[in-house]
Design a protein around this motif. Structure first.
Motif, short mmCIF file in Angstrom:
data_model
loop_
_atom_site.label_atom_id
_atom_site.label_comp_id
_atom_site.label_asym_id
_atom_site.label_seq_id
_atom_site.Cartn_x
_atom_site.Cartn_y
_atom_site.Cartn_z
N PRO A 346 -27.83 5.32 30.61
CA PRO A 346 -27.13 3.71 30.65
C PRO A 346 -26.37 3.12 32.25
O PRO A 346 -26.75 2.18 32.21
CB PRO A 346 -25.91 4.30 29.72
N VAL A 347 -26.08 4.03 32.44
CA VAL A 347 -25.67 3.18 33.64
C VAL A 347 -27.00 2.94 35.05
O VAL A 347 -27.15 1.70 35.53
CB VAL A 347 -25.14 4.57 35.06
N LEU A 348 -28.34 3.42 34.56
CA LEU A 348 -29.22 2.62 35.75
C LEU A 348 -29.79 1.73 34.80
O LEU A 348 -30.31 0.40 35.39
CB LEU A 348 -30.44 3.26 35.24
N GLY A 349 -29.67 1.28 33.42
CA GLY A 349 -29.62 0.31 32.36
C GLY A 349 -28.90 -0.65 33.19
O GLY A 349 -29.28 -2.10 33.11
N GLU A 350 -27.54 -0.76 33.61
CA GLU A 350 -27.00 -1.94 33.54
C GLU A 350 -26.47 -2.33 34.91
O GLU A 350 -26.70 -3.45 35.00
CB GLU A 350 -24.92 -1.59 33.11
N LEU A 351 -27.69 -1.44 35.70
CA LEU A 351 -27.63 -1.56 37.34
C LEU A 351 -29.01 -2.69 37.34
O LEU A 351 -28.73 -3.49 37.83
CB LEU A 351 -27.81 -0.22 37.99
N LEU A 352 -30.07 -2.02 36.29
CA LEU A 352 -31.02 -2.82 35.97
C LEU A 352 -31.16 -4.28 35.70
O LEU A 352 -31.61 -5.23 36.21
CB LEU A 352 -32.29 -2.28 35.80
N HIS A 353 -30.34 -4.53 34.88
CA HIS A 353 -30.44 -5.41 33.89
C HIS A 353 -29.39 -6.01 33.41
O HIS A 353 -29.02 -6.81 32.94
CB HIS A 353 -31.44 -5.20 32.37
N GLY A 354 -28.00 -5.69 33.52
CA GLY A 354 -27.07 -5.68 33.13
C GLY A 354 -25.79 -6.57 35.06
O GLY A 354 -25.89 -6.79 35.57
N PRO A 355 -25.05 -7.18 34.19
CA PRO A 355 -23.57 -7.77 34.96
C PRO A 355 -22.89 -6.88 36.09
O PRO A 355 -23.01 -7.10 37.25
CB PRO A 355 -22.77 -8.15 34.06
N ARG A 356 -23.45 -5.39 35.67
CA ARG A 356 -22.38 -4.74 36.51
C ARG A 356 -23.68 -4.31 37.74
O ARG A 356 -23.22 -4.85 38.73
CB ARG A 356 -22.78 -3.22 35.62
#
Length: 447
Positions: A346-356
């Motif tokens: 989930p964290v890699l997904g947030e860093l790649l595609h999300g506001p994080r």
């Protein structure tokens, strides 16, 4: 296959003064240490900035100034502890990280380097900068006793600051961000200054064209998200496990850089990871090709990734400064610290595609663009005026028998007591009266 070199190799040995003469330029000496690549990388960046402002810069490896090859023994002892007994090293690290001053063995070894350190400084030196805590301790002691009469600076290379970085006698401490500045301040460091990172200017956000060209050059997929996994110049830590876990997420393909560790690179290839490199000359290009950085030490490579516009995650961190740097980077809002394998996907997904990821990219780029750099802080203390920056500066007896055994034991003890760039936990609530500020904290980040 491209070869990995995070930073240029260690400094050359000291030259006779006659061979180091500049054309009347003010001379600044930079002391580093070839322990991994982070200390040397910071010294390279400082030297390039100073040379670009018209200073004559001399570089020395502090390990060469220790007597009877003790520096090589010190470096080797640390490397063996870190690679062969990492958890034992972590326990030793935790037991010594709060030391108020170096132990007796360490103090004796440092005292033995004072004469050679002083002799290495040319008579026209106007300032000395250290990027290694042992060198800072020696320079501070010389300064306190009046044997060194020019200003001494410590450039804090990590995001977390061990107490042994703070040497009495040092005139000013230069930090890359308010988080390490606050830690140094709480420990009574003199003249704490936030100057920002000093990375190679080639580390910059990639355009679409640069990204496509870099992927073609390195033989990487055209479209797949890529996670650049690095483990320092030594290739230490549970790299194989981290690479396999990133691959298993399906979120990104791992691109693994193993540094000087050729055996590690071969084992990762045998594990079925398609994109594995040893030494890479063009690390800016490889960062242009990738979408996120996963690292385990929190050193200079993280700062380079910030400049390149990559979001950063700390994962399966090495003992000591690797773990405390991860905490400090997370505290500063610059990198996510992934503590368990369940958090990886989930964290890699947030860093790649999300506001994080977007927020971290913006914070990393701002870190490099907002700070004033080290030169104003240095010239403020030396009382000298720097020249305007140049448009484009150029890329910059063996102990035997019993004595050798004693030196080996001593350097191992020193390694444990110093922790080699070991950081200390936060102490934000303290406010020593002797703290002074020379330059500016970054706007909006002074927490």
């Amino acid at each position: 296959m491209p070869q990995h070199r995070e930073h240029p190799p260690g400094s050359p040995p000291a030259l006779p003064v006659a061979q180091r003469r500049g054309a009347g330029r003010q001379r600044i000496v930079v002391l580093s240490a070839s322990v991994g690549a982070g200390h040397d990388g910071a010294a390279d960046g400082l030297a390039a900035r100073l040379a670009g402002h018209g200073f004559q810069v001399d570089r020395y490896d502090f390990l060469d100034l220790l007597p009877a090859r003790a520096g090589k023994l010190l470096c080797g002892a640390y490397h063996r502890l870190l690679t062969r007994a990492p958890e034992s090293y972590q326990r030793l690290y935790q037991a010594t990280e709060r030391a108020a001053r170096p132990g007796a063995v360490w103090r004796a070894l440092l005292r033995s380097a004072e004469r050679r350190t002083l002799a290495a400084l040319p008579p026209d030196t106007t300032a000395v900068i250290s990027t290694y805590p042992g060198a800072s301790q020696v320079l501070g002691a010389l300064r306190q006793r009046g044997l060194l009469t020019v200003p001494v600076f410590t450039y804090l290379t990590d995001f977390s600051v061990h107490a042994l970085w703070i040497a009495p006698g040092v005139d000013a401490h230069l930090a890359v961000h308010p988080v390490p500045a606050a830690q140094a301040h709480a420990q009574g460091a003199a003249a704490v200054t936030v100057v920002g990172p000093v990375t190679d200017p080639r580390f910059s956000p990639a355009t679409a064209g640069q990204r496509a060209a870099a992927r073609a050059r390195f033989g990487l997929p055209d479209q797949a998200p890529l996670a650049l996994l690095v483990a320092g110049s030594w290739g230490v830590g549970p790299v194989r496990q981290a690479a396999a876990e990133i691959q298993a997420t399906g979120v990104a393909q791992p691109v693994v850089v193993c540094g000087r560790n050729r055996a590690l690179a071969e084992r990762v290839r045998q594990d079925g990871v398609a994109h594995v490199f040893g030494w890479v000359d063009d690390m800016p290009g490889l960062m242009h090709a990738c979408d996120v950085l996963v690292q385990n030490a929190g050193g200079l490579t993280s700062l380079e990734a910030f400049a390149a516009g990559l979001p950063v995650a700390s994962y399966r961190c090495i003992p000591g400064h690797g773990r405390t740097n991860a905490q400090a980077l997370e505290e500063g809002g610059l990198a996510a610290w992934i503590r368990t394998p369940d958090e990886l996907r989930p964290v890699l997904g947030e860093l790649l595609h999300g506001p994080r990821g977007q927020a971290q990219r913006a914070a990393g780029i701002a870190l490099h663009r907002a700070a004033c750099g080290p030169v104003p802080a240095i010239t403020a203390r030396t009382g000298r005026r720097a020249a305007p920056p140049a448009p484009a500066p150029a890329p910059a007896a063996r102990p035997a028998g019993r004595r050798r055994l004693v030196l080996a034991a001593a350097t191992t003890a020193v390694t444990v007591s110093l922790g080699v760039a070991a950081p200390l936990t936060y102490a934000y609530t303290k406010s020593p009266a002797r703290f002074t500020t020379v330059a500016h904290y970054l706007d909006g980040d002074d927490r």
